[in-house]
Design an enzyme around this catalytic site. Structure first.
Site, PDB file in Angstrom:
ATOM      1  N   ASN A 172      10.306 -30.778 -39.654  1.00  0.00           N
ATOM      2  CA  ASN A 172       9.996 -31.970 -38.861  1.00  0.00           C
ATOM      3  C   ASN A 172       9.667 -31.527 -37.444  1.00  0.00           C
ATOM      4  OD1 ASN A 172       9.887 -34.952 -38.456  1.00  0.00           O
ATOM      5  ND2 ASN A 172      11.383 -34.441 -36.892  1.00  0.00           N
ATOM      6  N   TYR A 176      11.789 -35.398 -28.223  1.00  0.00           N
ATOM      7  CA  TYR A 176      12.990 -36.048 -27.704  1.00  0.00           C
ATOM      8  C   TYR A 176      13.285 -35.381 -26.373  1.00  0.00           C
ATOM      9  CZ  TYR A 176      12.895 -36.196 -32.756  1.00  0.00           C
ATOM     10  OH  TYR A 176      12.452 -36.302 -34.050  1.00  0.00           O
ATOM     11  N   ARG A 177      13.552 -36.166 -25.348  1.00  0.00           N
ATOM     12  CA  ARG A 177      13.771 -35.592 -24.021  1.00  0.00           C
ATOM     13  C   ARG A 177      14.963 -34.620 -24.030  1.00  0.00           C
ATOM     14  NH1 ARG A 177      16.578 -41.140 -22.305  1.00  0.00           N
ATOM     15  NH2 ARG A 177      18.733 -40.406 -22.159  1.00  0.00           N
ATOM     16  N   TRP A 190      18.255 -36.996 -29.659  1.00  0.00           N
ATOM     17  CA  TRP A 190      17.581 -37.626 -30.800  1.00  0.00           C
ATOM     18  C   TRP A 190      18.352 -38.866 -31.237  1.00  0.00           C
ATOM     19  CZ3 TRP A 190      17.539 -32.078 -32.793  1.00  0.00           C
ATOM     20  CH2 TRP A 190      18.801 -31.676 -33.235  1.00  0.00           C
ATOM     21  N   GLU A 236       3.851 -32.779 -39.615  1.00  0.00           N
ATOM     22  CA  GLU A 236       3.077 -33.083 -38.402  1.00  0.00           C
ATOM     23  C   GLU A 236       1.929 -32.098 -38.208  1.00  0.00           C
ATOM     24  OE1 GLU A 236       6.662 -35.450 -38.004  1.00  0.00           O
ATOM     25  OE2 GLU A 236       6.359 -33.386 -38.647  1.00  0.00           O
ATOM     26  N   ASP A 287      13.074 -44.369 -18.113  1.00  0.00           N
ATOM     27  CA  ASP A 287      12.372 -44.305 -19.400  1.00  0.00           C
ATOM     28  C   ASP A 287      11.075 -45.091 -19.441  1.00  0.00           C
ATOM     29  OD1 ASP A 287      12.230 -43.425 -22.125  1.00  0.00           O
ATOM     30  OD2 ASP A 287      14.409 -43.404 -22.117  1.00  0.00           O
TER      31      ASP A 287
END
Length: 640
Positions: A172, A176-177, A190, A236, A287
């Site tokens: 995967n 995610y920051r 996550w 991906e 955000d």
């Protein structure tokens, strides 16, 4: 289109097209780069990509590189974003067409050969991303940005994060920051709905360390693919290969050899997450909703190696009050994923639009070809059950009657077809963890507004239409209700029977009661919808007020349907919706409420004085200035 060889290749192309500004003046990655980028990304059309060449670090910083329609198309190597969708549709059709003769089957072979040429491939040896191996891995050597004054620290904002399912070995790639805590430790933000969080739970059951690799840079298609809402079992890098028309070549990591990463990346940060270790308090972080997402417990990521290209560029982005670069990445997803939604899920869908004020999940407009009663509800159920669409808060369904990209005509059409008492559907379900308006984190209300033309079966004859006024005496209403601070009735003049009201709440159930009182006034007859925002919001600034409204409302909790009695035992339907901030005292709301994101005065002043040296062009004031008076206290959390 040829695939980009690496990030520098993309930078060259941007420069050739006049889409890049090089900034050679020293700019601090702490707060200053973000403030400059915020000003540039809010210019019309998204401004230019920026390459900060003097940051006090060994690596330049690239930002806003996909922050316009043109640059997003360039990143994906297309003329128009819709080209990708058309190509996916053609592939689907070809694969599903009946193959009668041997010739039909043979005609498929070249396409299948093409498919094979897009599949990611692991190559032996080292990649360009491993030209330099840091002997002592130290994240302090990278120009990691601190974006906003109340952020928990510096954050890596464009990390392409690789994990593997320990049972199936399937890869995967997500984004995610990552908050940097130490030279070799970050958080790993996550959310529970994400695939890598599922992988984490599998490792936890096995009581095993989880190998993770983080890539920065390389072909911009990798960054896009990491954000794409793909089904769980689709790699991906298959999407990336399809987009760039060339397979992604992967190499094994040096300290976490189970994980493979693109050979042409700029940086690789290798490490592990130990599921047995205690979590770390991560955040807050300004955000993409335009609000801070507040601190919470997340896993720790331990760095075991950092490698990079000799000429590595550090790619970054900032998120905050829209519009920003992420709006264009979202636009690409909206266009590309229209075809798969149509082919697999909602065959009647014609088009889809996610207005930037709705920050992706909050507001989605879909246009369908309507053939029978109840079809909008069928589409609503299908969409809310699909992948990341499950996070959608407000879904507007329209039909072929009007284009959905012309918001004025669309609103006129939807309101003409709408009985607010019968055509608005309220539901509940999973919500984005970043949605601060839900009473419970990650679970809240949803709303579908059916703006399609109605069949006889769908109309309720106990209701009648009332003509809407063309204007409203706002001053008189404000005199009667001193808690009302502003009324925007400008939409009435263009046949949109909706008004915005800013209100200073001072008691429990205030908006619900005010809504009932307002709808007893004869002046409001025929106004189908009243949207309430808090007193600090400027209701004359429609885009900004709608952005605040969409973020602050839980449709199920905050919608108040009105049935006004009319003659002969019939009713007129209307609705009020409460998009004000919610507090413990007035709303019995138990969670902390976040502030909107604004830059601090010192940074704004610093960038003001730097501006001339940056050679970006005419002076642009800080976008934060117009929001300064709309925050409550100075922290990430609203003072109550």
């Amino acid at each position: 289109m040829m695939a980009y060889k690496n990030l520098r290749h993309f930078i060259e192309k941007l420069e050739q097209e006049g889409e890049l500004l090089r900034i050679s003046t020293y700019v601090d990655p702490k707060l200053e780069i973000a403030e400059i980028t915020d000003r540039v990304s809010k210019m019309s059309g998204g401004g230019k990509a920026l390459l900060f060449e003097n940051t006090g670090y060994d690596f330049p910083v690239l930002i806003n590189s996909m922050g316009s329609y043109k640059r997003m198309c360039m990143a994906l190597g297309v003329q128009e974003l819709d080209d990708v969708s058309k190509e996916i549709e053609a592939l689907f059709k070809m694969l599903s067409r009946p193959k009668e003769s041997i010739l039909d089957k043979l005609a498929m072979l070249p396409k299948l050969g093409q498919f094979a040429s897009w599949m990611p491939k692991v190559v032996s040896g080292k990649g360009a991303c491993q030209e330099v191996v840091m002997t002592n891995p130290d994240l302090g050597k990278l120009p990691v940005l601190t974006c906003w004054p109340k952020d928990g620290g510096p954050f890596i904002t464009l990390p392409v994060i690789h994990t593997k399912d320990p049972l199936t070995g399937s890869r995967n790639v997500g984004m995610y920051r990552m908050q940097v805590f130490e030279k070799d430790m970050t958080g790993m933000h996550w959310h529970k709905h994400k695939v890598s969080a599922k992988h984490f739970m599998e490792y936890k059951k096995l009581n095993k360390r989880m190998p993770v690799a983080v890539v920065l840079g390389g072909d911009p298609v990798y960054t896009y693919s990491a954000t794409a809402p793909l089904p769980e079992n689709v790699d991906e890098y298959m999407l990336a290969g399809f987009l760039r028309k060339k397979k992604v070549e992967l190499v094994k990591c040096i300290s976490q050899p189970e994980i493979e990463v693109p050979a042409d990346a700029d940086f690789v940060i290798e490490g592990y997450v130990d599921p047995g270790e205690e979590l770390i308090w991560e955040g807050p972080f300004g955000d993409h909703t335009g609000y801070y997402s507040l601190a919470d417990w997340y896993p720790r990521f331990h760095v075991t190696a950092i490698t990079h290209r000799k000429d590595a560029v550090y790619p970054s982005t900032i998120v905050g009050i829209p519009p920003q670069e992420d709006a264009w990445i979202g636009k690409a997803t909206e266009r590309i994923f229209l075809a798969p939604i149509k082919m697999t899920l909602v065959p009647e869908i014609i088009d889809m639009e996610m207005p930037v004020e709705g920050v992706f999940h909050n507001l989605v407009i879909s246009q369908i070809k309507k053939d029978y009663a109840g079809q909008a509800q069928k589409v609503m159920n299908a969409m809310w059950g699909a992948g990341q669409m499950m996070f959608n808060k407000i879904l507007v369904v329209s039909d072929e009657g009007e284009s959905i990209t012309d918001y004025k005509k669309l609103a006129q059409y939807v309101f003409r077809n709408l009985n607010p008492a019968t055509d608005i559907y309220l539901s509940q379900g999973p919500m984005d963890v970043l949605d601060h308006s839900c009473s419970k984190m990650g679970f809240g209300g949803k709303m579908c507004i059916d703006g399609t033309r109605k069949y006889e079966e769908e109309t309720d004859n106990t209701y009648q239409e009332a003509p809407a006024p063309k204007m409203l005496d706002g001053a008189a209403i404000m005199q009667q209700f001193p808690e009302i601070r502003g009324i925007n009735s400008s939409l009435l003049a263009i046949d949109i029977p909706c008004i915005l009201v800013s209100v200073q709440k001072n008691r429990p159930f205030h908006v619900r009661e005010l809504n009932e009182q307002l709808y007893t006034l004869p002046a409001l007859a025929g106004i189908k919808m009243v949207l309430y925002v808090e007193h600090t919001v400027d209701v004359t600034d429609l885009a900004s007020a709608l952005w605040r409204f969409c973020n602050n409302m839980d449709p199920k909790r905050d919608s108040f349907v009105v049935r006004q009695p009319a003659e002969n035992g019939r009713y007129i339907g209307a609705i009020g919706m409460d998009g004000t901030l919610k507090t413990r005292l007035l709303d019995n709301f138990e969670r902390d409420w976040p502030n909107i994101i604004v830059a601090d005065d010192a940074t704004i002043r610093k960038v003001d004085t730097l501006w001339k040296d940056l050679q970006i062009g005419p002076f642009v004031a800080s976008p934060s200035l117009k929001y300064k008076h709309q925050i409550y206290g100075e922290e990430a959390v609203v003072e109550q």
